[in-house]
Design a protein around this motif. Structure first.
Motif, PDB file in Angstrom:
ATOM      1  N   GLU A 275       0.831  -1.203   0.000  1.00  0.00           N
ATOM      2  CA  GLU A 275       0.000   0.000   0.000  1.00  0.00           C
ATOM      3  C   GLU A 275       0.866   1.254   0.000  1.00  0.00           C
ATOM      4  N   ARG A 276       1.935   1.242   0.780  1.00  0.00           N
ATOM      5  CA  ARG A 276       2.830   2.403   0.807  1.00  0.00           C
ATOM      6  C   ARG A 276       3.524   2.610  -0.533  1.00  0.00           C
ATOM      7  N   GLN A 277       3.835   1.520  -1.230  1.00  0.00           N
ATOM      8  CA  GLN A 277       4.468   1.657  -2.539  1.00  0.00           C
ATOM      9  C   GLN A 277       3.526   2.318  -3.547  1.00  0.00           C
ATOM     10  N   VAL A 278       2.256   1.913  -3.524  1.00  0.00           N
ATOM     11  CA  VAL A 278       1.276   2.525  -4.427  1.00  0.00           C
ATOM     12  C   VAL A 278       1.120   4.007  -4.096  1.00  0.00           C
ATOM     13  N   LEU A 279       1.003   4.321  -2.815  1.00  0.00           N
ATOM     14  CA  LEU A 279       0.862   5.719  -2.400  1.00  0.00           C
ATOM     15  C   LEU A 279       2.132   6.515  -2.715  1.00  0.00           C
ATOM     16  N   GLY A 280       3.273   5.858  -2.657  1.00  0.00           N
ATOM     17  CA  GLY A 280       4.518   6.527  -3.028  1.00  0.00           C
ATOM     18  C   GLY A 280       4.533   6.923  -4.494  1.00  0.00           C
ATOM     19  N   ARG A 281       4.004   6.060  -5.358  1.00  0.00           N
ATOM     20  CA  ARG A 281       3.912   6.405  -6.777  1.00  0.00           C
ATOM     21  C   ARG A 281       2.959   7.588  -6.991  1.00  0.00           C
ATOM     22  N   LEU A 282       1.868   7.587  -6.236  1.00  0.00           N
ATOM     23  CA  LEU A 282       0.937   8.702  -6.305  1.00  0.00           C
ATOM     24  C   LEU A 282       1.639   9.998  -5.889  1.00  0.00           C
ATOM     25  N   ARG A 283       2.396   9.938  -4.806  1.00  0.00           N
ATOM     26  CA  ARG A 283       3.083  11.132  -4.325  1.00  0.00           C
ATOM     27  C   ARG A 283       4.038  11.675  -5.392  1.00  0.00           C
ATOM     28  N   THR A 284       4.742  10.795  -6.073  1.00  0.00           N
ATOM     29  CA  THR A 284       5.677  11.226  -7.114  1.00  0.00           C
ATOM     30  C   THR A 284       4.950  11.976  -8.223  1.00  0.00           C
TER      31      THR A 284
ATOM     32  N   LEU B   8       2.055  13.494  -7.992  1.00  0.00           N
ATOM     33  CA  LEU B   8       1.530  14.745  -7.448  1.00  0.00           C
ATOM     34  C   LEU B   8       2.628  15.803  -7.348  1.00  0.00           C
ATOM     35  N   GLU B   9       3.792  15.406  -6.882  1.00  0.00           N
ATOM     36  CA  GLU B   9       4.877  16.367  -6.710  1.00  0.00           C
ATOM     37  C   GLU B   9       5.443  16.837  -8.038  1.00  0.00           C
ATOM     38  N   GLN B  10       5.542  15.928  -9.005  1.00  0.00           N
ATOM     39  CA  GLN B  10       6.216  16.271 -10.256  1.00  0.00           C
ATOM     40  C   GLN B  10       5.284  16.807 -11.332  1.00  0.00           C
ATOM     41  N   GLN B  11       4.045  16.312 -11.386  1.00  0.00           N
ATOM     42  CA  GLN B  11       3.171  16.672 -12.495  1.00  0.00           C
ATOM     43  C   GLN B  11       1.948  17.498 -12.103  1.00  0.00           C
ATOM     44  N   VAL B  12       1.623  17.528 -10.819  1.00  0.00           N
ATOM     45  CA  VAL B  12       0.430  18.253 -10.374  1.00  0.00           C
ATOM     46  C   VAL B  12       0.803  19.536  -9.634  1.00  0.00           C
ATOM     47  N   GLN B  13       1.621  19.424  -8.617  1.00  0.00           N
ATOM     48  CA  GLN B  13       1.977  20.566  -7.781  1.00  0.00           C
ATOM     49  C   GLN B  13       2.442  21.794  -8.577  1.00  0.00           C
ATOM     50  N   PRO B  14       3.290  21.631  -9.597  1.00  0.00           N
ATOM     51  CA  PRO B  14       3.764  22.823 -10.313  1.00  0.00           C
ATOM     52  C   PRO B  14       2.671  23.606 -11.041  1.00  0.00           C
ATOM     53  N   LEU B  15       1.516  22.998 -11.262  1.00  0.00           N
ATOM     54  CA  LEU B  15       0.449  23.639 -12.029  1.00  0.00           C
ATOM     55  C   LEU B  15      -0.573  24.362 -11.158  1.00  0.00           C
ATOM     56  N   LEU B  16      -0.541  24.122  -9.862  1.00  0.00           N
ATOM     57  CA  LEU B  16      -1.669  24.494  -9.014  1.00  0.00           C
ATOM     58  C   LEU B  16      -1.874  25.996  -8.866  1.00  0.00           C
ATOM     59  N   ALA B  17      -0.807  26.741  -8.610  1.00  0.00           N
ATOM     60  CA  ALA B  17      -0.975  28.176  -8.375  1.00  0.00           C
ATOM     61  C   ALA B  17      -1.584  28.868  -9.592  1.00  0.00           C
ATOM     62  N   ASP B  18      -1.078  28.548 -10.774  1.00  0.00           N
ATOM     63  CA  ASP B  18      -1.587  29.177 -11.990  1.00  0.00           C
ATOM     64  C   ASP B  18      -3.033  28.777 -12.255  1.00  0.00           C
ATOM     65  N   CYS B  19      -3.348  27.494 -12.060  1.00  0.00           N
ATOM     66  CA  CYS B  19      -4.727  27.033 -12.292  1.00  0.00           C
ATOM     67  C   CYS B  19      -5.688  27.648 -11.290  1.00  0.00           C
ATOM     68  N   TRP B  20      -5.228  27.815 -10.049  1.00  0.00           N
ATOM     69  CA  TRP B  20      -6.056  28.458  -9.033  1.00  0.00           C
ATOM     70  C   TRP B  20      -6.398  29.891  -9.462  1.00  0.00           C
TER      71      TRP B  20
ATOM     72  N   ILE C 276      -5.143  14.419 -15.575  1.00  0.00           N
ATOM     73  CA  ILE C 276      -6.070  13.291 -15.474  1.00  0.00           C
ATOM     74  C   ILE C 276      -5.407  11.996 -15.940  1.00  0.00           C
ATOM     75  N   LYS C 277      -4.746  12.044 -17.083  1.00  0.00           N
ATOM     76  CA  LYS C 277      -4.144  10.835 -17.645  1.00  0.00           C
ATOM     77  C   LYS C 277      -3.113  10.206 -16.704  1.00  0.00           C
ATOM     78  N   PRO C 278      -2.154  10.958 -16.134  1.00  0.00           N
ATOM     79  CA  PRO C 278      -1.208  10.326 -15.218  1.00  0.00           C
ATOM     80  C   PRO C 278      -1.850   9.808 -13.941  1.00  0.00           C
ATOM     81  N   LEU C 279      -2.893  10.476 -13.463  1.00  0.00           N
ATOM     82  CA  LEU C 279      -3.579   9.972 -12.273  1.00  0.00           C
ATOM     83  C   LEU C 279      -4.323   8.669 -12.584  1.00  0.00           C
ATOM     84  N   VAL C 280      -4.983   8.626 -13.734  1.00  0.00           N
ATOM     85  CA  VAL C 280      -5.705   7.415 -14.123  1.00  0.00           C
ATOM     86  C   VAL C 280      -4.734   6.255 -14.316  1.00  0.00           C
ATOM     87  N   ALA C 281      -3.555   6.553 -14.887  1.00  0.00           N
ATOM     88  CA  ALA C 281      -2.566   5.509 -15.172  1.00  0.00           C
ATOM     89  C   ALA C 281      -2.063   4.826 -13.904  1.00  0.00           C
ATOM     90  N   LEU C 282      -2.193   5.484 -12.760  1.00  0.00           N
ATOM     91  CA  LEU C 282      -1.755   4.884 -11.495  1.00  0.00           C
ATOM     92  C   LEU C 282      -2.661   3.745 -11.042  1.00  0.00           C
TER      93      LEU C 282
END
Length: 391
Positions: free
Chosen positions: A20-29, A31-43, A53-59
């Motif tokens: 379970e931690r390994q799956v969540l670790g992949r999610l964290r990666t 989020l940190e690399q592909q989601v976090q950098p976009l948030l301020a501008d999208c907000w 959406i595609k990278p989240l679904v791929a997990l």
């Protein structure tokens, strides 16, 4: 770090398995690399970054191979910490994912017949079939049980639906809407899967939001919308059945409220360690440390509540008052925790750069969705006293 997260002081996440931690670790990666950098501008633009959406679904987070060997099902704690991890990054992203994995999937699995659930759940898990939960209306939120106005009229092997829905998260990217409507014949609430391309369905973006700005909510009108009987969710035949769905889903909202707190605390902690005033780091001041301790206490207490609630639900114990209390209490603590995070970042706390401003504003939406603080309090109060305060 005691647990899997810097905000998990008591190590609740050590209850997770290594897989379970390994799956969540992949999610964290992701989020940190592909989601976090976009948030301020999208907000700032009030737009959802559809490229995430595609990278989240791929997990494959609803059906990870490591957790489903031999026909096993992912445990409740994994699902809880999945929401926690998402909300720790951004509440809009967590709400978007939970619209599919929690709200829509629960409506189909618990509201549909065994045959409907067997057909549609694999498609929902893979995001081949996307959906949104359409219950709230322009004039009815807390009083939706008695006030729901959207109507459904049975004609032959079909239903004709008329009405309006409001605040429907994820509807703009959904294939289907789980629409709740009152049967004109028996006045009971029924549920229908309505394709968003069906004639008579019109969606418009909910504008002017100061909270969950990244998440796209929709106002929906339904004008003589025809839905076949085989797309009526067969196990929803009254509002008590809808209440059963909500009972199962409130724990997700409590986990999101808890993850939101963790994100605000961690962002504030980073800031005070980097920011210097009066010749030394802010983190060295007594008042700052007191606020940090209070924030971490709120996160820890909230984690304890949602972890135990989820363990009970895994054991088959579902009580309205338990899920309502968790949502009520964790969302209230989220308001406190994010306000403290905003305070200790000073004027910079209202800037998107620090991250705490997003959490601060989003806590207001989480405080109200999936049942307001007051409604959830009354559900608990009814269980405590045996007297309903609802009219």
């Amino acid at each position: 770090m005691t647990g899997f997260y810097p905000s998990d002081q008591y190590g609740f996440s050590t209850l997770l398995t290594e897989d379970e931690r390994q799956v969540l670790g992949r999610l964290r990666t992701v989020l940190e690399q592909q989601v976090q950098p976009l948030l301020a501008d999208c907000w700032e633009r009030g737009e959802f970054p559809e490229q995430i959406i595609k990278p989240l679904v791929a997990l494959n987070l609803m059906d990870p191979p490591e957790l489903t060997r031999g026909g096993a099902l992912p445990g409740g704690l994994f699902g809880g910490f999945r929401n926690f991890e998402l909300a720790r990054t951004d509440a809009s992203v967590a709400t978007f994912y939970n619209a599919q994995s929690g709200l829509f999937r629960t409506a189909v699995n618990l509201g549909g017949s065994p045959e409907q659930a067997a057909e549609w759940d694999p498609l929902i898990r893979s995001f081949e079939m996307t959906g949104a939960f359409a219950l709230t209306e322009p004039h009815h939120g807390s009083d939706i049980a008695g006030g729901l106005e959207t109507s459904a009229r049975h004609e032959g092997d079909a239903w004709v639906i008329n009405g309006a829905k409001r605040w429907i998260g994820g509807a703009s990217t959904a294939d289907y809407l789980a629409v709740f409507a009152r049967d004109e014949a028996d006045r009971q609430v029924k549920a229908f899967l309505v394709h968003t391309d069906t004639p008579g369905v019109a969606l418009s973006k909910t504008e002017g939001k100061m909270s969950l700005r990244i998440m796209q909510n929709s106002d929906i009108t339904l004008s003589d919308v025809v839905v076949l009987e085989d797309h009526r969710l067969q196990k929803v035949n009254g509002f008590k059945d809808v209440a059963g769905l909500l009972r199962n889903m409130r724990s997700d909202a409590a986990w999101i409220a808890t993850g939101l707190q963790a994100g605000a605390y961690e962002a504030a902690l980073r800031y005070v360690n980097e920011r210097r005033q009066f010749g030394r780091p802010l983190a060295g001041f007594q008042l700052i440390q007191e606020k940090l301790a209070a924030m971490l206490g709120n996160v820890t207490a909230s984690l304890g509540m949602v972890v135990r609630l989820t363990q009970q639900q895994d054991e088959g114990i579902y009580k309205d008052e338990n899920s309502a209390m968790a949502k009520m209490w964790c969302a209230a603590r989220a308001r406190e925790t994010t306000a403290l995070a905003r305070e200790i970042c000073g004027g910079n706390g209202i800037l998107l750069d620090t991250g705490v401003g997003r959490f601060f504003a989003d806590a207001e939406a989480v405080y109200s969705y999936e049942g307001t603080h007051e409604i959830n309090s009354l559900i608990v109060g009814r269980a405590l006293t045996g007297i309903s305060a609802f009219r």
